[in-house]
Motif scaffolding. Structure first.
Motif, PDB file in Angstrom:
ATOM      1  N   UNK A 246     -31.569  -2.424  20.214  1.00  0.00           N
ATOM      2  CA  UNK A 246     -30.912  -1.159  20.526  1.00  0.00           C
ATOM      3  C   UNK A 246     -31.366  -0.644  21.893  1.00  0.00           C
ATOM      4  N   UNK A 247     -30.576   0.244  22.491  1.00  0.00           N
ATOM      5  CA  UNK A 247     -30.999   0.852  23.762  1.00  0.00           C
ATOM      6  C   UNK A 247     -32.332   1.579  23.619  1.00  0.00           C
ATOM      7  N   UNK A 248     -33.154   1.498  24.676  1.00  0.00           N
ATOM      8  CA  UNK A 248     -34.405   2.246  24.721  1.00  0.00           C
ATOM      9  C   UNK A 248     -34.676   2.632  26.166  1.00  0.00           C
ATOM     10  N   UNK A 249     -35.844   3.206  26.431  1.00  0.00           N
ATOM     11  CA  UNK A 249     -36.136   3.677  27.782  1.00  0.00           C
ATOM     12  C   UNK A 249     -36.134   2.537  28.793  1.00  0.00           C
ATOM     13  N   UNK A 250     -36.674   1.378  28.381  1.00  0.00           N
ATOM     14  CA  UNK A 250     -36.756   0.241  29.304  1.00  0.00           C
ATOM     15  C   UNK A 250     -35.420  -0.456  29.465  1.00  0.00           C
ATOM     16  N   UNK A 251     -34.605  -0.460  28.404  1.00  0.00           N
ATOM     17  CA  UNK A 251     -33.287  -1.109  28.434  1.00  0.00           C
ATOM     18  C   UNK A 251     -32.243  -0.108  27.937  1.00  0.00           C
ATOM     19  N   UNK A 296     -37.587  -7.958  12.646  1.00  0.00           N
ATOM     20  CA  UNK A 296     -36.277  -8.240  12.061  1.00  0.00           C
ATOM     21  C   UNK A 296     -36.363  -8.559  10.573  1.00  0.00           C
ATOM     22  N   UNK A 297     -37.561  -8.841  10.083  1.00  0.00           N
ATOM     23  CA  UNK A 297     -37.738  -8.972   8.635  1.00  0.00           C
ATOM     24  C   UNK A 297     -37.384  -7.652   7.941  1.00  0.00           C
ATOM     25  N   UNK A 298     -37.683  -6.561   8.648  1.00  0.00           N
ATOM     26  CA  UNK A 298     -37.475  -5.223   8.089  1.00  0.00           C
ATOM     27  C   UNK A 298     -36.078  -4.691   8.432  1.00  0.00           C
ATOM     28  N   UNK A 299     -35.776  -4.579   9.709  1.00  0.00           N
ATOM     29  CA  UNK A 299     -34.451  -4.177  10.171  1.00  0.00           C
ATOM     30  C   UNK A 299     -34.131  -4.953  11.443  1.00  0.00           C
ATOM     31  N   UNK A 300     -32.888  -5.328  11.626  1.00  0.00           N
ATOM     32  CA  UNK A 300     -32.498  -6.070  12.826  1.00  0.00           C
ATOM     33  C   UNK A 300     -31.235  -5.458  13.423  1.00  0.00           C
ATOM     34  N   UNK A 301     -31.120  -5.569  14.744  1.00  0.00           N
ATOM     35  CA  UNK A 301     -29.992  -4.998  15.470  1.00  0.00           C
ATOM     36  C   UNK A 301     -28.857  -6.025  15.501  1.00  0.00           C
ATOM     37  N   UNK A 302     -27.720  -5.652  14.914  1.00  0.00           N
ATOM     38  CA  UNK A 302     -26.580  -6.559  14.788  1.00  0.00           C
ATOM     39  C   UNK A 302     -25.417  -6.033  15.624  1.00  0.00           C
ATOM     40  N   UNK A 303     -24.961  -6.858  16.570  1.00  0.00           N
ATOM     41  CA  UNK A 303     -23.934  -6.451  17.527  1.00  0.00           C
ATOM     42  C   UNK A 303     -22.647  -7.239  17.254  1.00  0.00           C
ATOM     43  N   UNK A 304     -21.506  -6.579  17.069  1.00  0.00           N
ATOM     44  CA  UNK A 304     -20.251  -7.318  16.902  1.00  0.00           C
ATOM     45  C   UNK A 304     -19.995  -8.204  18.123  1.00  0.00           C
ATOM     46  N   UNK A 305     -19.561  -9.420  17.905  1.00  0.00           N
ATOM     47  CA  UNK A 305     -19.338 -10.368  19.004  1.00  0.00           C
ATOM     48  C   UNK A 305     -18.387  -9.767  20.034  1.00  0.00           C
ATOM     49  N   UNK A 306     -18.757  -9.915  21.295  1.00  0.00           N
ATOM     50  CA  UNK A 306     -17.921  -9.424  22.379  1.00  0.00           C
ATOM     51  C   UNK A 306     -18.112  -7.965  22.715  1.00  0.00           C
ATOM     52  N   UNK A 340     -44.978  -6.509  18.392  1.00  0.00           N
ATOM     53  CA  UNK A 340     -45.180  -5.630  19.537  1.00  0.00           C
ATOM     54  C   UNK A 340     -44.013  -4.659  19.671  1.00  0.00           C
ATOM     55  N   UNK A 341     -44.187  -3.645  20.489  1.00  0.00           N
ATOM     56  CA  UNK A 341     -43.148  -2.642  20.643  1.00  0.00           C
ATOM     57  C   UNK A 341     -43.401  -1.461  19.732  1.00  0.00           C
ATOM     58  N   UNK A 342     -42.344  -0.742  19.412  1.00  0.00           N
ATOM     59  CA  UNK A 342     -42.456   0.474  18.603  1.00  0.00           C
ATOM     60  C   UNK A 342     -41.590   0.374  17.351  1.00  0.00           C
ATOM     61  N   UNK A 343     -41.823  -0.601  16.489  1.00  0.00           N
ATOM     62  CA  UNK A 343     -41.026  -0.692  15.259  1.00  0.00           C
ATOM     63  C   UNK A 343     -41.377   0.430  14.297  1.00  0.00           C
ATOM     64  N   UNK A 344     -40.514   0.641  13.345  1.00  0.00           N
ATOM     65  CA  UNK A 344     -40.760   1.727  12.399  1.00  0.00           C
ATOM     66  C   UNK A 344     -41.948   1.387  11.488  1.00  0.00           C
ATOM     67  N   UNK A 345     -42.562   2.388  10.857  1.00  0.00           N
ATOM     68  CA  UNK A 345     -43.785   2.163  10.068  1.00  0.00           C
ATOM     69  C   UNK A 345     -43.620   1.133   8.957  1.00  0.00           C
ATOM     70  N   UNK A 346     -42.402   0.979   8.459  1.00  0.00           N
ATOM     71  CA  UNK A 346     -42.177   0.025   7.373  1.00  0.00           C
ATOM     72  C   UNK A 346     -42.507  -1.405   7.776  1.00  0.00           C
ATOM     73  N   UNK A 347     -42.453  -1.711   9.082  1.00  0.00           N
ATOM     74  CA  UNK A 347     -42.790  -3.064   9.544  1.00  0.00           C
ATOM     75  C   UNK A 347     -44.266  -3.355   9.287  1.00  0.00           C
ATOM     76  N   UNK A 348     -45.126  -2.401   9.648  1.00  0.00           N
ATOM     77  CA  UNK A 348     -46.565  -2.566   9.396  1.00  0.00           C
ATOM     78  C   UNK A 348     -46.853  -2.615   7.901  1.00  0.00           C
ATOM     79  N   UNK A 349     -46.130  -1.811   7.138  1.00  0.00           N
ATOM     80  CA  UNK A 349     -46.329  -1.818   5.688  1.00  0.00           C
ATOM     81  C   UNK A 349     -45.963  -3.179   5.102  1.00  0.00           C
ATOM     82  N   UNK A 350     -44.852  -3.754   5.567  1.00  0.00           N
ATOM     83  CA  UNK A 350     -44.441  -5.083   5.103  1.00  0.00           C
ATOM     84  C   UNK A 350     -45.486  -6.119   5.482  1.00  0.00           C
ATOM     85  N   UNK A 351     -45.914  -6.067   6.725  1.00  0.00           N
ATOM     86  CA  UNK A 351     -46.920  -7.017   7.215  1.00  0.00           C
ATOM     87  C   UNK A 351     -48.205  -6.928   6.404  1.00  0.00           C
TER      88      UNK A 351
END
Length: 503
Positions: A246-251, A296-306, A340-351
């Motif tokens: 998804x868009x963020x400050x760097x991208x 992406x185990x927790x949530x992943x960004x899915x973009x419609x083709x094109x 790495x990065x700023x994933x939501x807390x659920x990622x650390x909980x899953x890990x």
């Protein structure tokens, strides 16, 4: 878990006689040097077959090794070549010229293949055992054949009967191509043979090999060509959904990666077969497996083709069921999450719920305020990774006030070493992190022209940096030995490692 230290150095960066660090005696020597210095982990980047960018994270297969890593001298040891016929290629260069090395090695491979066929009975048992174990081998060999016929163009650009061969193999008669198919299988057998022997030597020295697995395979890969119903692509190969961020400050526009997302609904029904196969094949060689883009185990960004990346949306990932499949397939190997990065807390909980370690990179918080905060818990602590500048390169880019502040921070804590990289390496080794990983460039204090990759760039020097020889860096490795001992990271780990090889 006991404290331990590791070295990050791509295999292609190891000194070698044939243009690239490979699976030969120089790598055995590298293992000996790393182990002698008291390190217990060597992290190498993926060794799979790369495409035009040479990135080990954009590969043509999740299983097939890149033949560029096959050592030619060891083919003479097998009797497939004569040692006197082998010459060197770019022996003392400090960079890898991939095209030149491939052109150099190919005639030797063809000659070895001819001798292999003449002496097939001698190798039959071992070769046929590999064929049986490598469930992906037939698809890879045919994919390689077709890719060569189409001048290396992506499989989505092939004529229909070639593009859709996995859906209906009867459309093409392959009898006339069996020799070339066998050749591609032969190369994979050699790669597997040499990598398992290198892994066995590492284990004898108490050194765990750590390898990476990307979350998504590349679009132009044998994985998706042969198994496309497990991904978000149409039967004719057209992408339905693309992976990215998804868009963020760097991208601000987000990121598109050119890779289709998984069809997790189908994968869940078959017990995540694709992931089980990928992890099990990695466990064949490696003691530690790092999973890229773990979030992406927790949530992943899915973009419609094109569509642009900003038109994507977050989709809930497979979470626990996929983690359980991975751990079952890993056969006791240690799993590390690239989180790495700023994933939501659920990622650390899953890990954490599956006792998986994450990653913490000191370079991302190289200022006095951030350094005073606790290290990220349950994580491998790196000074930097393959996408970072070296410590000395980063330091040289700081203004004078920041440099003074950093040196004051480290000196107040007893680190009075002259070189900045030495202060940081010793500081990291003395940390509470159970596992620390030091890039070879930071151990040696290298500056510019030695970084591995500049992310998001087309820099032709990406993935090409190589140590020229063994003259100086082994001494830099040994400089770490007393620091490793003082930090309590020098315990023997041989007995704790579960063998991934049956040699």
């Amino acid at each position: 878990m006991k404290k331990r230290a590791g070295v990050l150095c791509p295999l292609f960066s190891v000194p070698a006689n044939q243009g690239i660090g490979d699976l030969g005696q120089k790598t055995i020597r590298m293992i000996d040097a790393v182990a002698a210095a008291g390190f217990s982990i060597w992290q190498i980047l993926p060794l799979k077959m790369t495409g035009m960018t040479h990135s080990p994270y954009q590969t043509l297969s999740s299983f097939a090794g890149d033949p560029i890593y096959i050592n030619i001298d060891r083919l003479a040891e097998m009797g497939l070549l004569t040692q006197s016929s082998i010459v060197n290629c770019n022996k003392f260069k400090d960079y890898v010229s991939y095209d030149e090395v491939r052109q150099f090695k190919e005639p030797y491979f063809r000659r070895a293949f001819r001798n292999f066929k003449k002496r097939y009975e001698e190798f039959r048992k071992e070769f046929e055992e590999f064929e049986e174990e490598a469930f992906w081998l037939e698809d890879w060999a045919v994919y390689s054949l077709f890719k060569g016929m189409y001048d290396l163009r992506a499989w989505t650009e092939w004529e229909e009967e070639y593009r859709d061969w996995p859906l209906d193999p009867t459309n093409i008669e392959l009898d006339d191509y069996q020799d070339e198919i066998l050749y591609h299988k032969f190369l994979q057998w050699l790669f597997d043979r040499q990598l398992r022997e290198v892994a066995a030597h590492a284990r004898e020295k108490g050194l765990a090999l750590m390898g990476d697995i990307q979350f998504y395979p590349a679009y132009d890969s044998a994985d998706i060509w042969a198994d496309r119903d497990q991904y978000m692509v149409e039967p004719d190969g057209r992408m339905i959904y693309e992976a990215g961020l998804a868009p963020d400050e760097e991208h601000p526009e987000g990121q598109k990666w050119g890779m289709p997302t998984y069809d997790f609904a189908k994968q869940k029904k078959n017990g995540f077969r694709v992931w089980r196969q990928r992890i099990a094949w990695m466990a064949r060689y490696f003691d530690i497996i790092r999973i890229g883009h773990f979030r992406a185990m927790d949530t992943y960004w899915r973009i419609p083709a094109g569509k642009p990346a900003r038109d994507g949306k977050w989709i809930l990932g497979p979470r626990g069921p996929l983690m359980e499949a991975i751990l079952e397939s890993a056969d006791g190997r240690e799993i590390v999450a690239e989180d790495l990065g700023m994933p939501r807390p659920e990622v650390a909980e899953l890990r954490d719920s599956y006792n998986v370690q994450g990653m913490d990179v000191l370079q991302y918080r190289m200022d006095t305020k951030a350094l005073k905060k606790p290290d990220k818990p349950n994580s491998f602590l790196y000074t930097g990774n393959h996408d970072n500048a070296t410590l000395e390169e980063q330091y040289s880019g700081f203004d004078q006030n920041r440099r003074i502040g950093l040196r004051r921070f480290f000196k107040k804590r007893g680190y009075n070493l002259r070189a900045f990289h030495d202060m940081v390496c010793k500081y990291v080794l003395d940390s509470e992190a159970e596992t620390v990983i030091l890039p070879i460039q930071d151990i040696c204090g290298y500056k510019g022209k030695t970084r591995v990759n500049v992310p998001g760039s087309d820099d032709p020097e990406n993935w090409t940096w190589k140590l020229k020889d063994f003259k100086t860096f082994p001494q830099d490795l040994m400089k770490m030995k007393p620091w490793i001992e003082e930090s309590g990271r020098s315990e023997e780990h041989t007995s704790e490692l579960q063998s991934p090889c049956n040699i």
